[in-house]
Design a protein around this motif. Structure first.
Motif, PDB file in Angstrom:
ATOM      1  N   TRP A  36       0.932  -1.156  -0.078  1.00 42.91           N
ATOM      2  CA  TRP A  36      -0.186  -0.052   0.081  1.00 42.91           C
ATOM      3  C   TRP A  36       0.786   1.239  -0.144  1.00 42.91           C
ATOM      4  O   TRP A  36       1.979   1.321   0.684  1.00 42.91           O
ATOM      5  N   LEU A  37       0.295   2.499  -0.923  1.00 43.00           N
ATOM      6  CA  LEU A  37       0.907   3.608  -0.844  1.00 43.00           C
ATOM      7  C   LEU A  37      -0.123   4.655  -0.580  1.00 43.00           C
ATOM      8  O   LEU A  37      -1.304   4.363  -1.203  1.00 43.00           O
ATOM      9  N   ASP A  38       0.411   5.743  -0.219  1.00 45.03           N
ATOM     10  CA  ASP A  38      -0.745   6.739  -0.485  1.00 45.03           C
ATOM     11  C   ASP A  38      -0.162   7.682  -1.774  1.00 45.03           C
ATOM     12  O   ASP A  38       0.814   8.281  -1.647  1.00 45.03           O
ATOM     13  N   LEU A  39      -0.842   7.813  -2.611  1.00 45.68           N
ATOM     14  CA  LEU A  39      -0.545   8.512  -3.860  1.00 45.68           C
ATOM     15  C   LEU A  39      -0.473   9.846  -3.670  1.00 45.68           C
ATOM     16  O   LEU A  39       0.197  10.382  -4.684  1.00 45.68           O
ATOM     17  N   LEU A  40      -1.025  10.365  -2.766  1.00 45.27           N
ATOM     18  CA  LEU A  40      -0.811  12.013  -2.586  1.00 45.27           C
ATOM     19  C   LEU A  40       0.558  12.270  -2.273  1.00 45.27           C
ATOM     20  O   LEU A  40       0.705  13.599  -2.148  1.00 45.27           O
ATOM     21  N   LYS A  41       1.147  11.392  -1.730  1.00 42.22           N
ATOM     22  CA  LYS A  41       2.440  11.619  -1.142  1.00 42.22           C
ATOM     23  C   LYS A  41       3.656  11.362  -2.144  1.00 42.22           C
ATOM     24  O   LYS A  41       4.779  11.524  -1.709  1.00 42.22           O
ATOM     25  N   GLU A  42       3.190  10.566  -3.181  1.00 38.88           N
ATOM     26  CA  GLU A  42       4.389  10.178  -4.050  1.00 38.88           C
ATOM     27  C   GLU A  42       4.404  11.076  -5.382  1.00 38.88           C
ATOM     28  O   GLU A  42       3.566  11.817  -5.620  1.00 38.88           O
ATOM     29  N   ASP A  43       5.472  11.131  -5.869  1.00 38.97           N
ATOM     30  CA  ASP A  43       5.844  11.774  -7.289  1.00 38.97           C
ATOM     31  C   ASP A  43       5.719  10.825  -8.142  1.00 38.97           C
ATOM     32  O   ASP A  43       6.606   9.972  -8.206  1.00 38.97           O
TER      33      ASP A  43
END
Length: 666
Positions: free
Chosen positions: A341-348
Motif C-alpha cells: 500500500w502507498l498514499d499516492l498523494l505523497k508520491e512523485d
C-alpha cells in the motif's frame, strides 16, 4: 450487480456492539406522487436520537437478493448507533410503481423524498449518509449533486462519474458487446420478479402482472443513444464536479470495471475526500477477492463518526491509498495478490513514453475473434472472470516488445496511448493492451483501453474518418497499480477489434499506426513509502442463516466451428438456489450468455443472454424466464427481448419486444 454467494461464515463476526439492534423488516415511505416505497430498517435501541441515518437505495430487492450482504453491514451500522435503511427503488422489490430505466430523474426525486422522510422521524438527528456499491454508488454521487441539506456525506464504491465514456454500455465511444445486452438482460430478468405478499399485500399478483407488462427492456433506450448526448449527461457528475459539496469516501479495485472514476474524483472534487483502491473485483472490500481484504465497515463507521455531526475543528487530510500489485502469472481468478500500500498523494509520479525509440509504421491485423481471452469487463471474482494468458490474443493483434532496460517499473495511474493513425475506411475502432511478459513466456494482461476512432475529436459529435489521412487519437487505458520486475518484458498489442468487449465496426478497416509520431505514456513511481491501513482486518455483523439447495457454478468455454469459421464464447453462471431461514424466502438464478462471430465477417456478431429466476416463500411460487438477443447489419442493430412468467408452475404471462435501431458511428 452481483453473482454467487459469499461465504459470510468465514468472515470475522462481531457479536457485541455499543447498541442493541431492532430490525423492522418492512415499512412504507410515501413519495410526493403517492407511490409507496418499501424499506427495511436496522434501528439501534436508544432513548435519544440516533447518530444519523445510513441510506442504501437499490433496485436489487432487499428481501432476498441483497439480504445476506445487507444484514452483515446494516446491522453493523446500527450496532454503532446509526439507523440503517435499505430502500427498494420504485418498481423493484416490494416498492410500488414501475422502474423505467437506470438513474432516471424520478429515482433522484424519490431519494430526496426518502431523505425528507428520514429527517421527519422522531429518531432522526437530521443527518443522512448515502452508501452503496455499483448502482448505489452511482446514485449516491447523483443525489449528492442535488445537494439536499440533510445529506452530510456519501460512501461510493465501484461507481462512475461518466455514464457514457466509462460505463457498462459504451466505453471510449465503442458499444460494449460483452455488457450492453448482458447488463440490460440482467435487469430485464430481475425487474420481472414479484413483490412478496407478506410485505406488499394482497394485490401482489395484480402488481406483478402490471410490472411484467410495463417494465421496458432497458437496452432499447441505451442503444438508441450511441453518442454522449443529454441522455448520458444526466447522472454523469463529471459534467460539473462542483455540484458535490460534501465529504466523499470512494473505493474500488484494480480487478473492477469501475476504477478510473476514483482517480477522477480524487483529482476533481474540491471537498474533504479519501480514495482506496485494492486488488479487488466488483465487491465490497471486506469480502472481495483477490485479497487482501480490509476493515471496510470499521473504515466507514470512522468516516461517519467524523462527518455526520460536523465539527468546525475536524482535522482532516485527504488520502489516496492504492495497492501496488506484484507481478503474477496469468490466472482467471486469484484468491490473493501480493503487493504493498502507498498514499499516492505523497508520491512523485513521473511520465515515461515507452514508444520514444520506435520509428516504424505498423499495419494492424484484422481478426474478428481477437479478444476472446480478455475476461469480463466487470469481474466479481468468479473463476473465469479475469484475463487468461494473453499469448493467443497477442498473436491475433499487432504486438511488439518494448525494452525496459532492466528496470523495475511501478506503473501507478492511467497510461495513455497517443496514436498517429490512418484508415482506409470511414469507420473504425482501436484497442490498446499492455502485457507483462514473464521469463517463461507467459503473458499477464496489465491494462487495456479502447476508442471508437470516429470519436477521436468528440464523444458528442463523432464524424467520419478521413480516408488514408493521419489523425491523432488519444486512447486512455484503465488505471492500474502494477509492478513489472527487472528481467520481465512489456508487450504492447494494438488492434481494430476486441470481441466481445467491442461491438465490431460495420466494415473491415485497414489501419496503420506510425509509432515515430505516437506515444504510450506510463505513470511511474520510482520508489515509494509503504503505508499501513488503519483497519487491515475485516469484521462484520453476524450473517443471516441460509440453506443451500444447489451450489453455484461457472463455466466459460471457447469453441470454433471449423465448417463455418464461427467462434463461440459460451458463458454459463448458476448462482445457486438457497433459502433464507428467517423469512422462508427461496431464490436462485441461472444465466447463459453466448457470443458468436465469424472470422472475417464483423456483421455476423451476435449476443444472446438468457435468464431463469426463481422466487418463492410460504405464500408464492414464481419463476421467470427471459430471452434477449442483439444482432446487426451495416446500418442497423436488431434487438429481441422476451419474458415468460410462471405462477405455481403454470404460465401466467408472456410478452415480446422487438426493435430496429439505426447505427450511429458505432
Amino acid at each position: 450487480m452481483g453473482v454467487f454467494d459469499v461465504d459470510y461464515n468465514k468472515i470475522t463476526e462481531r457479536t457485541q456492539f455499543p447498541y442493541e439492534i431492532e430490525v423492522i423488516h418492512h415499512t412504507w415511505i410515501t413519495m410526493q406522487d403517492g407511490t409507496k416505497l418499501s424499506a427495511k430498517i436496522w434501528q439501534p435501541k436508544t432513548d435519544s436520537k440516533t447518530k444519523g441515518a445510513v441510506l442504501e437505495y437499490l433496485p436489487y430487492r432487499k428481501d432476498e437478493f441483497t439480504a445476506l450482504r445487507d444484514e452483515i453491514r446494516h446491522k453493523y451500522f446500527a450496532g454503532f448507533g446509526y439507523t440503517a435503511i435499505r430502500v427498494d427503488i420504485r418498481g423493484t422489490g416490494d416498492s410500488e410503481g414501475i422502474i423505467e430505466d437506470e438513474y432516471p430523474l424520478q429515482e433522484q426525486d424519490d431519494a430526496l423524498d426518502i431523505i425528507d422522510w428520514i429527517t421527519n422521524q422522531e429518531w432522526s438527528n437530521g443527518s443522512v449518509a448515502m452508501i452503496g456499491k455499483s448502482w448505489g454508488g452511482f446514485n449516491g454521487l447523483q443525489v449528492a449533486a442535488r445537494q439536499p441539506e440533510a445529506l452530510k456525506t456519501i460512501i461510493s464504491l465501484c461507481s462512475t462519474d461518466d455514464r457514457y465514456a466509462d460505463d457498462v454500455h459504451y466505453k471510449g465511444g465503442t458499444l460494449m458487446a460483452s455488457d450492453m445486452l448482458w447488463w440490460a438482460s440482467t435487469m430485464f430478468a430481475y425487474n420481472a420478479r414479484p413483490a412478496f405478499p407478506k410485505y406488499f399485500g394482497d394485490k401482489w399478483y395484480e402488481n406483478w402482472l402490471e410490472r411484467l407488462e410495463h417494465t421496458p427492456p432497458f437496452v432499447e433506450e441505451w442503444v438508441s443513444h450511441q453518442t454522449r448526448d443529454d441522455y448520458w449527461k444526466h447522472g454523469s457528475i463529471n459534467e460539473d464536479y462542483s455540484n458535490i459539496t460534501i465529504p466523499v469516501l470512494t473505493m474500488s479495485g484494480w480487478a473492477d470495471g469501475y476504477t478510473n472514476a476514483v482517480f477522477r474524483l480524487m483529482r476533481h472534487l474540491n471537498v474533504p475526500k479519501k480514495g482506496i483502491i485494492g486488488p479487488w473485483a466488483h465487491e465490497f472490500p471486506d469480502v472481495a477477492i483477490p485479497g487482501p481484504q480490509f476493515g471496510y465497515l470499521q473504515e466507514v463507521v470512522a468516516w461517519l463518526d467524523k462527518w455526520m455531526e460536523p465539527d468546525e475543528h475536524i482535522n482532516h487530510k485527504d488520502e489516496f491509498l492504492v495497492y501496488v500489485q506484484e507481478s503474477v502469472e496469468p490466472q482467471t481468478s486469484y484468491e490473493y495478490r501480493e503487493g504493498k500500500w502507498l498514499d499516492l498523494l505523497k508520491e512523485d509520479i513521473k511520465s515515461k513514453d515507452i514508444f520514444s525509440s520506435m520509428t516504424q509504421e505498423i499495419t494492424l491485423k484484422n481478426n474478428q475473434q481477437h479478444g476472446l481471452y480478455s475476461g469480463v469487463f466487470c469481474p466479481f471474482g468468479q473463476e473465469g472472470d479475469l484475463p487468461d494468458d494473453q499469448t493467443i490474443d497477442n498473436a491475433l493483434a499487432c504486438s511488439f516488445m518494448v525494452e525496459t532496460y532492466g528496470e523495475t517499473l511501478n506503473i501507478i495511474g492511467q497510461p495513455v496511448a497517443k496514436l498517429h493513425v490512418k484508415s482506409d475506411r470511414e469507420y473504425g475502432n482501436i484497442h490498446v493492451r499492455i502485457s507483462d511478459v514473464h521469463p517463461n513466456g507467459k503473458k499477464t494482461l496489465i491494462t487495456k483501453g479502447q476508442l471508437n476512432l470516429n470519436h477521436y475529436k468528440s464523444h458528442e459529435t463523432p464524424e467520419k474518418l478521413p480516408i488514408n489521412e493521419y489523425i491523432n487519437a488519444e486512447v486512455p487505458l484503465d488505471v492500474i497499480g502494477y509492478q513489472i520486475p527487472a528481467g520481465h518484458k512489456i508487450e504492447v498489442s494494438i488492434s481494430p477489434t476486441y470481441w466481445p468487449q467491442i461491438w465490431p465496426s460495420k466494415e473491415v478497416a485497414n489501419i496503420k499506426v506510425d509509432l515515430e509520431y505516437s506515444q504510450l505514456i506510463l505513470p511511474l513511481v520510482d520508489h515509494f513509502e509503504e503505508v499501513q491501513l488503519d483497519y487491515p482486518l475485516s469484521e462484520t455483523a453476524q450473517p443471516l442463516e441460509k440453506v443451500i439447495h444447489r451450489e453455484g457454478s461457472r463455466t466459460r468455454d471457447i469453441t470454433k466451428r471449423l465448417t463455418t469459421n464461427e467462434w463461440e464464447l459460451r458463458d454459463y453462471s448458476d448462482e445457486g438456489l438457497r433459502t433464507l431461514k428467517d423469512s422462508h424466502i427461496t431464490y436462485g438464478t441461472e444465466n447463459l450468455n453466448v457470443y458468436t462471430i465469424k472470422e472475417d465477417d464483423p456483421l455476423s456478431a451476435k449476443v444472446q443472454c438468457d435468464w431463469k429466476v426463481i422466487v418463492k416463500d410460504d405464500d408464492i411460487d414464481t419463476e421467470v424466464e427471459t430471452f434477449s438477443t442483439m444482432t446487426c447489419d451495416a446500418d442497423y442493430y436488431y434487438l429481441y427481448n422476451k419474458v415468460v412468467a410462471y405462477n405455481e408452475g403454470e404460465q401466467c404471462f408472456s410478452k415480446t419486444w422487438k426493435k430496429k435501431i439505426e447505427r450511429d458511428f458505432t
